[in-house]
Design a protein around this motif. Structure first.
Motif, PDB file in Angstrom:
ATOM      1  N   ASP A   1      56.248  50.663  25.590  1.00  0.00           N
ATOM      2  CA  ASP A   1      55.118  51.010  26.451  1.00  0.00           C
ATOM      3  C   ASP A   1      53.800  50.956  25.691  1.00  0.00           C
TER       4      ASP A   1
ATOM      5  N   LYS B   1      51.852  43.619  27.373  1.00  0.00           N
ATOM      6  CA  LYS B   1      51.764  43.832  28.810  1.00  0.00           C
ATOM      7  C   LYS B   1      50.604  43.050  29.440  1.00  0.00           C
TER       8      LYS B   1
ATOM      9  N   ALA C   1      57.798  48.168  30.764  1.00  0.00           N
ATOM     10  CA  ALA C   1      57.537  48.999  29.600  1.00  0.00           C
ATOM     11  C   ALA C   1      58.610  50.063  29.436  1.00  0.00           C
TER      12      ALA C   1
ATOM     13  N   ASN D   1      60.068  53.397  26.648  1.00  0.00           N
ATOM     14  CA  ASN D   1      59.862  54.300  25.515  1.00  0.00           C
ATOM     15  C   ASN D   1      61.209  54.636  24.887  1.00  0.00           C
TER      16      ASN D   1
END
Length: 252
Positions: free
Chosen positions: A106, A112, A119, A121
């Motif tokens: 992310d 992106k 995304a 994490n």
């Protein structure tokens, strides 16, 4: 495929069975194919891999790819972090199309901005090309600024046919690996040191923690991976080390 008798209880082991058909004239051996499709892992150099299964093709950290890979478009691309030898827009443009799924940390705003990215994490789960994907923290221990924990970068576990392939990215032997013990079939581990990743000693310790069935050394720069295999032989006699050069293939 090598069958480890100590791990016959594992559901994922693919077994080829020979059946003897007896007639008055001959005894014929008939081979029944693997009970499940094989997974093809191709090493692309540095930390890059191409994994193929069920007609799908997934790349991890593609970098410095020859033009021939334009003929091998990606169904999925996984990126561990933003360093140039892991996140290469040139390589991504070569293998990506409008249908390619991308997954990356992310925190990678650049990724992106240029690609359609899901995304993720550390500790989160998603899917890519229909396969389960789990993000694991990727960072250096101590005060090294190269891969700080605060960056939120990721290693990954890809699960295909109950076989779990772990790509550590540029991580050290971090405490989170304790949770992976006995759960990983193939571990792709960096061994190049240079203050960026594990060296021989740390990587050997990580193997002892994770206990994978197979280890593929990666990110070794000028270091000879065969030396790592020899270094680990005494401490990890039950681990199979796959020493791969660029373009080499491993089926599991």
């Amino acid at each position: 495929m090598k069958i480890n008798l100590s791990k016959l209880s594992k559901k994922h082991i693919a077994i080829s069975i020979g059946i003897l058909v007896i007639s008055t004239a001959t005894i014929t051996a008939i081979t029944v194919g693997d009970l499940q499709s094989k997974i093809k892992i191709t090493y692309l150099g540095q930390s890059a891999f191409m994994i193929e299964a069920d007609g799908k093709r997934i790349y991890i950290d593609p970098y410095n790819l020859p033009e021939i890979y334009a003929n091998k478009p990606a169904d999925g691309v996984i990126i561990t972090h933003s360093h140039y030898d892991h996140f290469s827009r040139t390589a991504l443009n070569l293998i990506s199309n409008n249908l390619t799924e991308h997954v990356g940390p992310d925190s990678m705003a650049t990724y992106k901005n240029f690609f359609n990215v899901s995304a993720i994490n550390p500790f989160e789960n998603t899917t890519i090309a229909g396969f389960n994907l789990e993000a694991i923290p990727m960072y250096n221990l101590g005060n090294s600024p190269m891969h700080a924990k605060t960056q939120g970068w990721c290693g990954y576990i890809i699960e295909i046919h109950e076989i779990r392939i772990f790509h550590a990215g540029d991580s050290d032997n971090i405490p989170e690996y304790e949770d992976l013990k006995g759960k990983i079939d193939v571990a792709c581990l960096p061994i190049g040191n240079r203050r960026q990743t594990m060296g021989f000693s740390e990587a050997s310790e990580a193997i002892g923690v994770i206990e994978p069935e197979y280890v593929i050394p990666m990110h070794y720069w000028e270091i000879k991976p065969k030396s790592f295999k020899e270094y680990c032989a005494k401490d990890h006699p039950e681990t199979t080390f796959k020493i791969m050069k660029e373009g080499n293939v491993f089926y599991i």
